[in-house]
Design an enzyme around this catalytic site. Sequence first.
Site, short mmCIF file in Angstrom:
data_model
loop_
_atom_site.label_atom_id
_atom_site.label_comp_id
_atom_site.label_asym_id
_atom_site.label_seq_id
_atom_site.Cartn_x
_atom_site.Cartn_y
_atom_site.Cartn_z
N ILE A 126 26.92 15.30 -16.89
CA ILE A 126 27.38 16.52 -17.54
C ILE A 126 28.71 17.00 -16.96
O ILE A 126 29.55 17.56 -17.67
CB ILE A 126 26.29 17.62 -17.43
CG1 ILE A 126 25.10 17.25 -18.33
CG2 ILE A 126 26.83 18.99 -17.80
CD1 ILE A 126 23.88 18.13 -18.15
N GLU A 180 11.15 6.76 5.39
CA GLU A 180 9.78 7.26 5.53
C GLU A 180 8.86 6.71 4.44
O GLU A 180 7.97 7.41 3.94
CB GLU A 180 9.76 8.79 5.57
CG GLU A 180 10.38 9.34 6.85
CD GLU A 180 10.21 10.83 7.00
OE1 GLU A 180 9.11 11.33 6.71
OE2 GLU A 180 11.18 11.49 7.42
N SER A 204 9.26 -1.73 5.91
CA SER A 204 8.09 -1.03 5.41
C SER A 204 6.79 -1.52 6.04
O SER A 204 5.79 -0.80 6.06
CB SER A 204 8.00 -1.19 3.88
OG SER A 204 9.13 -0.62 3.25
N GLU A 242 12.29 -1.84 12.40
CA GLU A 242 12.86 -2.99 13.11
C GLU A 242 13.58 -3.91 12.12
O GLU A 242 13.35 -3.84 10.91
CB GLU A 242 11.77 -3.76 13.84
CG GLU A 242 11.11 -2.94 14.95
CD GLU A 242 10.23 -3.80 15.85
OE1 GLU A 242 10.13 -5.03 15.63
OE2 GLU A 242 9.64 -3.22 16.79
#
Length: 383
Positions: free
Chosen positions: A338, A364, A135, A130
């Site tokens: 790289i 998640e 969290s 929301e």
Amino acid sequence: MADRSFLDWPFFESRHRELAVALDGWCAAHLVDVGHSDVDAACRSLVALLGEGGWLRHSAVDPDAPGALDVRSLCLIRETLARHDGLADFAFAMQGLGTGALSLFGTDAQRDWLRRTRAGEAVSAFALTEPRSGSDVANMDLAAVREGESYVLNGEKTWISNGGIADLYTVFARTGGPGAKGVSAFLVPAATPGLVVAERLEAVAPHPLARLAFRDCRIPTTALIGEEGQGFRIAMAVLDVFRSTVAAAALGFARRALDETLARVRARELFGAPLFDLQMVQGHVAEMALDIDAAALLTYRAAWLKDTGAPRISREAAMAKLYATDRAQDVIDKAVQIHGADGVRKGGIVESLYREIRALRIYEGASDVQKVIIARATRDLSS
């Protein structure tokens, strides 16, 4: 060819090894020319393709013979899909996460939806986050008020994956007082009056995302998943299953980055010799390989524990997600470095991996939240 030696680890059975090899071949044949210019259309197409291929059978239980979800299979599928195509991994993952509550707690009537999601004929979504509580899942505001044989939902959800294209949503809302015990879970079809796609959201890696508004959205009491007040427990049980699969997706991205890097350092010459001959480059490759194997061990340990009967694997799943996503970020960053300027070329494989991996450290359960879970569980183990 990507390293498959990890399939010989004792975490796996022969069926898991066969699954991984078969899916890798299917991906090589079907995911080569997947267009991403229209993300909504691409996701719908990928869900249908994964359904036709039979891979979505693993994303949810069989409604005719319900059993446990096989987390090792889920992880192997996500790792393989992510290595080939990030959006294909997303499409598979959301089918599982969106219907996870139905697989674990749904009634027979609710599980009828699984016939369509497993076949790739319906798209699912998991509506938990929301605007005011990310969290802090227990601190949600979306209200579900009982009125006779109905519940009426009012409030919002945001950053909902598959928002705007889903056919069904698993929605978590407050039916009681404050805190986790006041949260319940509901099955809400997308066509329900009062459910509105209020805003489409864009992220660094293109995925279908939306803010949802519930405006006097009326659903029958039969839409309740489990019992009133069980929503937080249901959400955590679903995340216990699928959090390890986020680690597996990160592994897939990291393995692809290493494969691209090895191809680069073999083919590219610098100062008259292959790039790989530079000791600094060898050091980077060694660190990438080490990070990938360590993350894989944590990931498949968590999956194996869940499949072999551990009632809760919050600590192990959190360790896997935290370590695998953080290390994959480092592996991919080394790949970009790289590759030099080619590493940041828009549309390149390494550049797309760089955008894909960042969100995995947030959704998640953000990395810092995983540390809290690990710390508390570790304290409880020693008490």
